[in-house]
Design a protein around this motif. Structure first.
Motif, PDB file in Angstrom:
ATOM      1  N   MET A 136       0.875  -1.249  -0.050  1.00 17.74           N
ATOM      2  CA  MET A 136      -0.008   0.099  -0.045  1.00 17.74           C
ATOM      3  C   MET A 136       0.727   1.109  -0.005  1.00 17.74           C
ATOM      4  O   MET A 136       0.637   2.348  -0.720  1.00 17.74           O
ATOM      5  N   ARG A 137       1.720   1.240   0.627  1.00 19.47           N
ATOM      6  CA  ARG A 137       2.779   2.331   1.245  1.00 19.47           C
ATOM      7  C   ARG A 137       3.461   2.787  -0.333  1.00 19.47           C
ATOM      8  O   ARG A 137       3.455   3.865  -0.811  1.00 19.47           O
ATOM      9  N   HIS A 138       3.866   1.880  -1.052  1.00 17.47           N
ATOM     10  CA  HIS A 138       4.619   2.265  -2.333  1.00 17.47           C
ATOM     11  C   HIS A 138       3.391   2.689  -3.238  1.00 17.47           C
ATOM     12  O   HIS A 138       3.954   3.703  -4.104  1.00 17.47           O
ATOM     13  N   VAL A 139       2.190   2.072  -3.413  1.00 21.49           N
ATOM     14  CA  VAL A 139       1.349   2.860  -4.277  1.00 21.49           C
ATOM     15  C   VAL A 139       1.019   4.301  -4.020  1.00 21.49           C
ATOM     16  O   VAL A 139       1.324   5.267  -4.803  1.00 21.49           O
ATOM     17  N   GLY A 140       1.067   4.542  -2.546  1.00 27.84           N
ATOM     18  CA  GLY A 140       0.891   6.078  -2.079  1.00 27.84           C
ATOM     19  C   GLY A 140       2.149   6.696  -2.581  1.00 27.84           C
ATOM     20  O   GLY A 140       2.025   8.055  -2.999  1.00 27.84           O
ATOM     21  N   ALA A 163       0.958  10.805   5.531  1.00 29.43           N
ATOM     22  CA  ALA A 163       0.894  10.672   7.104  1.00 29.43           C
ATOM     23  C   ALA A 163       2.112   9.925   7.574  1.00 29.43           C
ATOM     24  O   ALA A 163       2.514  10.212   8.794  1.00 29.43           O
ATOM     25  N   PHE A 164       2.417   8.906   7.032  1.00 23.75           N
ATOM     26  CA  PHE A 164       3.486   7.912   7.471  1.00 23.75           C
ATOM     27  C   PHE A 164       4.507   7.760   6.432  1.00 23.75           C
ATOM     28  O   PHE A 164       4.521   6.665   5.758  1.00 23.75           O
ATOM     29  N   PRO A 165       5.181   8.864   5.901  1.00 26.39           N
ATOM     30  CA  PRO A 165       6.340   8.653   4.876  1.00 26.39           C
ATOM     31  C   PRO A 165       7.420   8.013   5.203  1.00 26.39           C
ATOM     32  O   PRO A 165       8.090   7.170   4.363  1.00 26.39           O
ATOM     33  N   ILE A 166       7.902   7.570   6.535  1.00 25.60           N
ATOM     34  CA  ILE A 166       8.927   6.847   6.880  1.00 25.60           C
ATOM     35  C   ILE A 166       8.499   5.487   7.431  1.00 25.60           C
ATOM     36  O   ILE A 166       7.612   5.393   8.196  1.00 25.60           O
ATOM     37  N   TRP A 167       8.722   4.442   6.898  1.00 20.63           N
ATOM     38  CA  TRP A 167       8.025   3.060   6.836  1.00 20.63           C
ATOM     39  C   TRP A 167       8.303   2.712   8.290  1.00 20.63           C
ATOM     40  O   TRP A 167       7.317   1.879   8.902  1.00 20.63           O
ATOM     41  N   ASN A 168       9.348   2.968   8.966  1.00 23.86           N
ATOM     42  CA  ASN A 168       9.810   2.631  10.489  1.00 23.86           C
ATOM     43  C   ASN A 168       8.775   3.127  11.367  1.00 23.86           C
ATOM     44  O   ASN A 168       8.729   2.353  12.357  1.00 23.86           O
ATOM     45  N   THR A 169       7.897   4.168  11.070  1.00 21.20           N
ATOM     46  CA  THR A 169       6.712   4.569  12.039  1.00 21.20           C
ATOM     47  C   THR A 169       5.812   3.831  11.942  1.00 21.20           C
ATOM     48  O   THR A 169       4.852   3.820  12.925  1.00 21.20           O
ATOM     49  N   SER A 205      -7.790  -1.007   8.208  1.00 20.97           N
ATOM     50  CA  SER A 205      -9.107  -0.363   8.746  1.00 20.97           C
ATOM     51  C   SER A 205      -8.407   0.758   9.903  1.00 20.97           C
ATOM     52  O   SER A 205      -9.047   1.717  10.088  1.00 20.97           O
ATOM     53  N   HIS A 206      -7.652   0.225  10.869  1.00 18.81           N
ATOM     54  CA  HIS A 206      -6.995   1.018  11.831  1.00 18.81           C
ATOM     55  C   HIS A 206      -6.443   2.304  11.244  1.00 18.81           C
ATOM     56  O   HIS A 206      -6.552   3.536  11.720  1.00 18.81           O
ATOM     57  N   TYR A 207      -5.428   2.167  10.311  1.00 17.36           N
ATOM     58  CA  TYR A 207      -4.911   3.314   9.591  1.00 17.36           C
ATOM     59  C   TYR A 207      -5.996   4.227   9.001  1.00 17.36           C
ATOM     60  O   TYR A 207      -5.519   5.510   9.117  1.00 17.36           O
ATOM     61  N   ARG A 208      -6.833   3.868   8.325  1.00 13.81           N
ATOM     62  CA  ARG A 208      -7.913   4.540   7.842  1.00 13.81           C
ATOM     63  C   ARG A 208      -8.576   5.263   8.828  1.00 13.81           C
ATOM     64  O   ARG A 208      -8.659   6.521   8.780  1.00 13.81           O
ATOM     65  N   THR A 209      -8.763   4.721  10.105  1.00 14.86           N
ATOM     66  CA  THR A 209      -9.245   5.589  11.383  1.00 14.86           C
ATOM     67  C   THR A 209      -8.440   6.524  11.771  1.00 14.86           C
ATOM     68  O   THR A 209      -8.681   7.804  12.007  1.00 14.86           O
ATOM     69  N   LEU A 210      -7.129   6.077  11.856  1.00 14.32           N
ATOM     70  CA  LEU A 210      -5.965   7.020  12.169  1.00 14.32           C
ATOM     71  C   LEU A 210      -5.874   8.295  11.522  1.00 14.32           C
ATOM     72  O   LEU A 210      -5.342   9.433  11.889  1.00 14.32           O
ATOM     73  N   GLU A 267      -6.286  14.418  13.589  1.00 14.49           N
ATOM     74  CA  GLU A 267      -5.514  15.548  13.258  1.00 14.49           C
ATOM     75  C   GLU A 267      -4.050  15.647  13.952  1.00 14.49           C
ATOM     76  O   GLU A 267      -4.047  15.697  15.194  1.00 14.49           O
ATOM     77  N   GLY A 268      -2.821  16.190  13.415  1.00  9.92           N
ATOM     78  CA  GLY A 268      -1.784  16.357  14.154  1.00  9.92           C
ATOM     79  C   GLY A 268      -0.945  15.120  14.360  1.00  9.92           C
ATOM     80  O   GLY A 268      -1.448  14.005  14.633  1.00  9.92           O
ATOM     81  N   ASP A 269       0.317  15.071  13.899  1.00 11.28           N
ATOM     82  CA  ASP A 269       1.297  13.968  13.803  1.00 11.28           C
ATOM     83  C   ASP A 269       1.274  13.498  15.466  1.00 11.28           C
ATOM     84  O   ASP A 269       1.377  12.212  15.599  1.00 11.28           O
ATOM     85  N   ALA A 270       1.569  14.330  16.443  1.00 16.45           N
ATOM     86  CA  ALA A 270       1.680  13.593  17.872  1.00 16.45           C
ATOM     87  C   ALA A 270       0.524  12.833  18.093  1.00 16.45           C
ATOM     88  O   ALA A 270       0.482  11.959  18.808  1.00 16.45           O
ATOM     89  N   ALA A 271      -0.656  13.484  18.075  1.00 15.65           N
ATOM     90  CA  ALA A 271      -1.906  12.714  18.459  1.00 15.65           C
ATOM     91  C   ALA A 271      -2.127  11.595  17.643  1.00 15.65           C
ATOM     92  O   ALA A 271      -2.535  10.577  18.243  1.00 15.65           O
ATOM     93  N   ARG A 272      -1.890  11.509  16.516  1.00 13.30           N
ATOM     94  CA  ARG A 272      -1.920  10.199  15.755  1.00 13.30           C
ATOM     95  C   ARG A 272      -1.046   9.310  15.948  1.00 13.30           C
ATOM     96  O   ARG A 272      -1.255   8.111  16.237  1.00 13.30           O
TER      97      ARG A 272
END
Length: 101
Positions: free
Chosen positions: A1-5, A55-61, A69-74, A78-83
């Motif tokens: 998925m990440r590679h498609v993004g 939102a998650f450009p670095i795969w290690n994060t 489904s979790h990630y779609r909810t995340l 709003e905000g990187d720290a909260a996410r």
């Protein structure tokens, strides 16, 4: 998925966070991918995939114990720290998608 993004952002949008106004790049790409690979590449899902990459450009994060489904909810947080806080809590506490929402 990440590679498609990544491909959507870097190749289709030339590194911009969004396509130029009036371009139907996501819709056109969805049509092409659906023909080539079948279901799962509708425009809405491609927008989610693009948002995931931004939102998650670095795969290690990324936490691999969470589902798509979790990630779609995340992505709605709003905000990187909260996410990141919700991502860690969901993984550590084994939250369902419903509990996360």
């Amino acid at each position: 998925m990440r590679h498609v993004g990544r491909l959507i952002v870097e190749h289709e949008q030339q590194g911009a966070a969004r396509a130029a106004y009036g371009k139907r790049q996501i819709e056109q790409l969805a049509d092409r991918l659906t023909v080539d690979y079948g279901r799962g590449f509708d425009a809405r899902n491609l927008r989610n995939i693009r948002a995931f990459y931004l939102a998650f450009p670095i795969w290690n994060t990324v936490c691999t114990v969470l589902s798509w489904s979790h990630y779609r909810t995340l992505l709605q947080v709003e905000g990187d720290a909260a996410r990141n806080w919700y991502m860690r809590e969901a993984a550590e506490q084994h939250w369902s998608v419903r509990a996360l929402a």
